[in-house]
Scaffold this motif. Structure first.
Motif, short mmCIF file in Angstrom:
data_model
loop_
_atom_site.label_atom_id
_atom_site.label_comp_id
_atom_site.label_asym_id
_atom_site.label_seq_id
_atom_site.Cartn_x
_atom_site.Cartn_y
_atom_site.Cartn_z
N VAL A 65 2.02 6.98 -11.34
CA VAL A 65 1.04 6.99 -10.26
C VAL A 65 0.75 8.44 -9.88
O VAL A 65 1.66 9.22 -9.60
N ILE A 66 -0.54 8.78 -9.87
CA ILE A 66 -0.96 10.17 -9.64
C ILE A 66 -1.94 10.21 -8.48
O ILE A 66 -3.00 9.59 -8.53
N GLY A 67 -1.59 10.95 -7.42
CA GLY A 67 -2.53 11.18 -6.33
C GLY A 67 -2.36 10.24 -5.16
O GLY A 67 -1.29 9.65 -4.92
N PHE A 68 -3.46 10.07 -4.42
CA PHE A 68 -3.50 9.31 -3.17
C PHE A 68 -4.33 8.06 -3.39
O PHE A 68 -5.13 7.97 -4.33
N TYR A 69 -4.19 7.11 -2.48
CA TYR A 69 -4.88 5.82 -2.61
C TYR A 69 -6.38 5.97 -2.80
O TYR A 69 -7.00 5.16 -3.49
N ALA A 70 -6.97 7.00 -2.19
CA ALA A 70 -8.42 7.21 -2.27
C ALA A 70 -8.80 8.38 -3.15
O ALA A 70 -9.96 8.80 -3.16
N ASN A 71 -7.84 8.90 -3.92
CA ASN A 71 -8.14 9.99 -4.85
C ASN A 71 -7.01 10.12 -5.84
O ASN A 71 -6.06 10.87 -5.64
N GLY A 141 -13.33 2.68 -1.64
CA GLY A 141 -13.01 4.08 -1.74
C GLY A 141 -11.56 4.27 -2.13
O GLY A 141 -11.18 5.29 -2.72
N SER A 142 -10.72 3.28 -1.82
CA SER A 142 -9.31 3.35 -2.19
C SER A 142 -9.10 2.52 -3.46
O SER A 142 -9.93 2.54 -4.36
N HIS A 143 -7.97 1.84 -3.60
CA HIS A 143 -7.65 1.04 -4.79
C HIS A 143 -7.61 1.91 -6.06
O HIS A 143 -7.88 1.41 -7.15
N GLN A 144 -7.28 3.18 -5.94
CA GLN A 144 -7.38 4.08 -7.08
C GLN A 144 -6.08 4.31 -7.84
O GLN A 144 -6.11 4.82 -8.96
N ILE A 145 -4.92 3.96 -7.25
CA ILE A 145 -3.66 4.31 -7.91
C ILE A 145 -2.78 3.10 -8.19
O ILE A 145 -1.59 3.23 -8.46
N GLY A 146 -3.37 1.92 -8.13
CA GLY A 146 -2.62 0.72 -8.49
C GLY A 146 -1.64 0.23 -7.46
O GLY A 146 -0.75 -0.56 -7.77
N THR A 252 6.85 11.47 -7.93
CA THR A 252 6.62 12.72 -7.19
C THR A 252 5.16 13.12 -7.13
O THR A 252 4.78 13.94 -6.28
N GLU A 253 4.33 12.58 -8.01
CA GLU A 253 2.90 12.91 -8.00
C GLU A 253 2.10 12.00 -7.08
O GLU A 253 0.89 12.17 -6.92
N CYS A 254 2.75 11.01 -6.49
CA CYS A 254 2.10 10.02 -5.64
C CYS A 254 2.26 10.43 -4.17
O CYS A 254 3.32 10.91 -3.76
N LYS A 255 1.20 10.21 -3.39
CA LYS A 255 1.22 10.57 -1.98
C LYS A 255 1.07 9.32 -1.12
O LYS A 255 0.04 8.64 -1.17
N SER A 256 2.09 9.02 -0.33
CA SER A 256 2.05 7.87 0.58
C SER A 256 1.45 8.26 1.92
O SER A 256 1.23 9.44 2.20
N GLN A 257 1.23 7.27 2.76
CA GLN A 257 0.82 7.49 4.14
C GLN A 257 2.02 7.41 5.05
O GLN A 257 2.98 6.71 4.75
N PRO A 258 1.99 8.08 6.20
CA PRO A 258 3.09 7.94 7.15
C PRO A 258 3.07 6.55 7.78
O PRO A 258 2.01 5.93 7.91
N PRO A 259 4.22 6.03 8.18
CA PRO A 259 4.25 4.71 8.83
C PRO A 259 3.57 4.76 10.19
O PRO A 259 3.52 5.81 10.84
N GLN A 260 3.06 3.62 10.62
CA GLN A 260 2.46 3.49 11.94
C GLN A 260 3.53 3.12 12.96
O GLN A 260 4.49 2.40 12.64
N GLU A 261 3.36 3.58 14.18
CA GLU A 261 4.30 3.27 15.26
C GLU A 261 3.70 2.21 16.18
O GLU A 261 2.51 2.21 16.45
N GLY A 262 4.55 1.32 16.69
CA GLY A 262 4.11 0.35 17.67
C GLY A 262 3.38 -0.83 17.07
O GLY A 262 2.92 -0.79 15.93
N GLU A 263 3.26 -1.89 17.86
CA GLU A 263 2.61 -3.11 17.38
C GLU A 263 1.11 -2.94 17.19
O GLU A 263 0.49 -3.65 16.41
#
Length: 314
Positions: A65-71, A141-146, A252-263
């Motif tokens: 997996v290479i990059g971010f969800y939208a790139n 725009g996303s769906h780019q890294i499986g 290591t080439e994949c970039k996740s998003q930070p978790p969301q806080e709260g409901e």
């Protein structure tokens, strides 16, 4: 049938300066036509979607997996079989039922949970990723890294759907005409159960739904509500929900998003989505300028290698 299908892609009409959005409910065709050859595939100004959209098979080798969800892009993607005991894939003409093996496994687990917890025969799976990921000719725009997948909010029928039905059938609209809440005629406890099952998967990072669906989940969820933090409102999710998982271990080439806080269930959390400007947007005074499409130069450098790699044997 599948081998014949993957060697054809639906030629989708492009709008000036961009593409026509392929929404989740856009119909497909049982007779997709191949995209025409590119006159100059090495043109640096060429939109990357034109290159990735013409790849009909994944690369060989281990998943990467290479990059971010939208790139980004994916090498070594797996294909979700179009039929399982508790799932069926929709819109086969798009050839978008590819993903990282972790996402494939999650969907298989979720389909079994939907059968058990919601009483559904199973789930209908929409767009995942292209064989090598990357930007799509139309739509997301996303769906780019499986690591993204759409699941329809329509239960799978208790029979095998035909090719025609998979291309022509629409999911059920879950939102009331005034956009302020779910439609009580179609929303059921089973819908909450399926979304909850998905959100409780440890690897799930985000689930995107229409704000009215989020509102209903906040109102109806009982017991442990911690999973609600993963469910977030977003445009265009009236008929389906979007699952996004975290990067695989060691990627290591994949970039996740930070978790969301709260409901995300307070009045202030939801106020924006039910504001008049969002529910009844005014047309712009001037037409929006066409956005510049993403070129290969704007993507992670190793996505060039993914494009150039030989096809996996099928």
């Amino acid at each position: 049938m599948y081998l014949r299908l993957i060697f054809m892609l639906l030629l989708l009409a492009a709008a000036p300066g961009g593409v026509t959005a392929a929404l989740a409910q856009d119909k497909g065709t049982v007779d997709p036509k191949p995209l025409p050859p590119l006159a100059n595939p090495n043109d640096p100004k060429l939109a990357a979607k034109e290159l990735f959209g013409r790849k009909l098979l994944p690369t060989a080798g281990s998943p990467r997996v290479i990059g971010f969800y939208a790139n980004g892009c994916i090498a070594g993607a797996d294909r979700l079989p179009i039929n399982g005991d508790t799932w069926q894939v929709m819109r086969l003409s798009r050839n978008r039922n590819w993903a990282h093996p972790d996402m494939i496994a999650l969907l298989e687990r979720l389909s079994a949970k939907a059968h058990k917890d919601a009483g559904w025969p199973g789930i209908l799976v929409g767009d995942m990723a292209q064989p090598r990921g990357g930007p799509m000719i139309s739509g997301h725009g996303s769906h780019q890294i499986g690591l993204d997948a759409d699941v329809w909010l329509t239960p799978m029928p208790d029979r095998r759907l035909s090719r025609e039905e998979r291309e022509e059938m629409s999911a059920v609209m879950m939102v009331r005409p005034d956009r302020l809440d779910i439609d009580p005629k179609v929303w059921t406890p089973g819908h909450l159960a399926v979304i909850r099952d998905a959100a409780q998967e440890p690897r799930v990072q985000r689930i995107f739904v229409n704000a009215a669906i989020k509102k209903a989940l906040c109102r109806e969820a009982k017991g442990d509500r911690s999973w609600l933090s993963k469910v977030r409102p977003w445009w265009g999710h009236d008929y389906h929900f979007h699952i996004r998982i975290t990067c695989p271990a060691g990627a290591t080439e994949c970039k996740s998003q930070p978790p969301q806080e709260g409901e995300g269930c307070s009045a202030s959390d939801l106020a924006y989505w039910f504001s008049d400007g969002v529910l009844h947007p005014k047309p712009p005074e001037e037409p929006a300028k066409p956005s510049h499409p993403m070129t290969l130069a704007k993507m992670p450098a190793d996505c060039r290698q993914v494009l150039a790699a030989p096809d996996a044997k099928q």
